[in-house]
Write an enzyme that holds these catalytic residues in place. Sequence first.
Site: not given
Length: 224
Positions: A12, A60, A172
């Site tokens: 991310d 997405n 992440r």
Amino acid sequence: MNHLNHVAIIMDGNGRWGIKYKKSRNAGHRAGLDTVEKIIKHSIKKKIKYLTLFAFSTENWKRPKSEINYLFKLLEFFISEKIDELNKENIKIKIIGSKNLNKKIFKLLNYAEKKTENNNKIQVNLALNYGSRNEIITSIKKIIKNKIRVNEKNFEKFLFTKNIPDPDILIRTGNKNRLSNFLLWQLSYSEIFFEKKLWPDFNEKDFEIIIKKFKRIKRNFGSI
């Protein structure tokens, strides 16, 4: 000391990095590819056998069409330019997610999987057009269709990650503390590390710090 076999990563922060430094989200996506290569190489160095990268989610598709087109052109470039090198390095490529994509990309991904299917130094799973809730529902539908007993073993037979061990850790980047519909079933007992750095800024040193932390964790899996 814990053995590290499988690392999953939500990469991310590419778009935010691109806006911050280049005034272009696409520039961030391009910079993120350099980080992908660094992390693959470091994973090989640490003898990690599976690396799963969240490349494009089912959610997405809500992004601007111009950004989606660029992302898939970037994927096409990466596979086309790097597949011989990846194969030479004994790296196996596996696509997890729905392959309901345009014919050109679908054909290229199948080619990459076929070309590298016998490699065994590391398996890099690209989670592409992937959503965990969809994966779970799809598995249940297949169990019903095949009229077989509902249990964990049979359920896992129909997941995209069939024959892939569950991740030991999830990383992440991007300073967001959520799973974003990624490997919800498979992450049941994974150690989770949320990293403040945006993906293009994440490096081998950051990765190594997380690996060392993981190896020191006492993992109980429900016991004492």
